[in-house]
Design a protein around this motif. Sequence first.
Motif: not given
Length: 458
Positions: A312-337
């Motif tokens: 669960r911990a391993l796949w939680t890392l994968r499933h939270h990747a989108y939020w982690a990427i947004l948090a890496a540059r605060p205030g941004t949005r994303a074109v998720v393609t």
Amino acid sequence: MTLDTAWSELSELLGDRITRSKPDLAAHGGSESYFPATPPEAVAYPEATAEVSALVRICAAHGVPVTGWGAGTSLEGQAQAFSGGVVVDFARMNRVLGVGQADMDARVQPGLTREALNEELRATGLFFPVDPGANASIGGMASTRASGTTAVRYGTMRDNVLGLEVVLADGRVIRTGTRARKSSAGYDLTGLFIGAEGTLGLITELTLRLHGQPEAVSAAVCAFDSIGDAVRAVVDTIQMGIPMARIEFVDEGTVAAVNAYSGSEMALVPHLLVEFHGSDSAVEEQAEAFGTIVADHGGHGFQWAASAEDRRALWTLRHHAYWAILAARPGTRAVVTDICVPISRLAEAVEATQADLQEHGITGPILGHVGDGNFHAILLFDPSDVAELERVKAASDRMVALALSMGGTSTGEHGVGVGKKAFMAREHGDAWQVMGLVKQALDPQNLMNPGKLAPDAN
């Protein structure tokens, strides 16, 4: 005619379960992608198919557009009511209607989420395998033909929906498919509505194929020095016929974001995340064979996760990747393609995409379900910088052009909506016009989620 002319009938039908309150409209006006908020004119919360049918009949009589709503992820704008009208939120149609344990199937309402379904199935020894990462609604998953991390073994929604109940644009209720595992009786109407994004009708019930919970499950993460080595290991694994349950890829940019977000300590290089299902002996054999392939491609740093908690911990890392990427540059949005290419071109496509993003100075970590040739780029932009958004969208367009040049598709699982609509003619040729004819035949007033997926009505 407008919603105002239909309002009294809709209010009589649903009472306080249809609303024009600003908070409800605002909550149903956005998505998790880059499209601007576009609130509908009203939001309805039906509780039964009969109510959906009556609502659609009223809207058809008054020329009011109707858009379905599940969890609202809407990465290509599918659930946003750009043409106004009524958004139909299926949150109250969220029940398991029946489980055929011996036949390994279940009847469910569209607002049920995949996590709630699997919680309901725990005591049966069965589970529903399609896992797009988010806790999506089953109806929304069918409407976008979703897949996810387990598609490499269990298939997509196309493979796991046996039948549907659908309310058509004139309010008629039809059933497609049966509980039988195969049929040669007529057109595949189930397949027609899966992936139609609500443009042909509203799904009000689904009959799903279930699978047995595996006796043993083991997962692992391993590192590679280059994207090409990691992806080529995936290709060899698939070609060897090793029955992986999941095989996911994250690049070094994703790893850096995940480390910062979750406190993990993965090496800053590309990684594969894998999972095996089966008997104890089968899982052991699969893992050994995979380990040999990885070693041949320079993989290193294997970390196994045999316990349920570690997995669960391993796949939680994968499933939270989108939020982690947004948090890496605060205030941004994303074109998720996302794009999908033949497995033999996957390494080339990933390397070319990364090089293109680097050349144009775009932050766009890459990750994906590489077991079936599908990968994603999370292209970050400052929402106050119009020029940056245009650069990012241009990069997404180049990804699509690359995929099509390789015999791939503009979207492997996110769907078309409005975001990928411009590429439909290029991908499908005259077949896109045939889709338009189907749309006109089933929805001659163009009221069912208008402006999405199909050619614009003349």
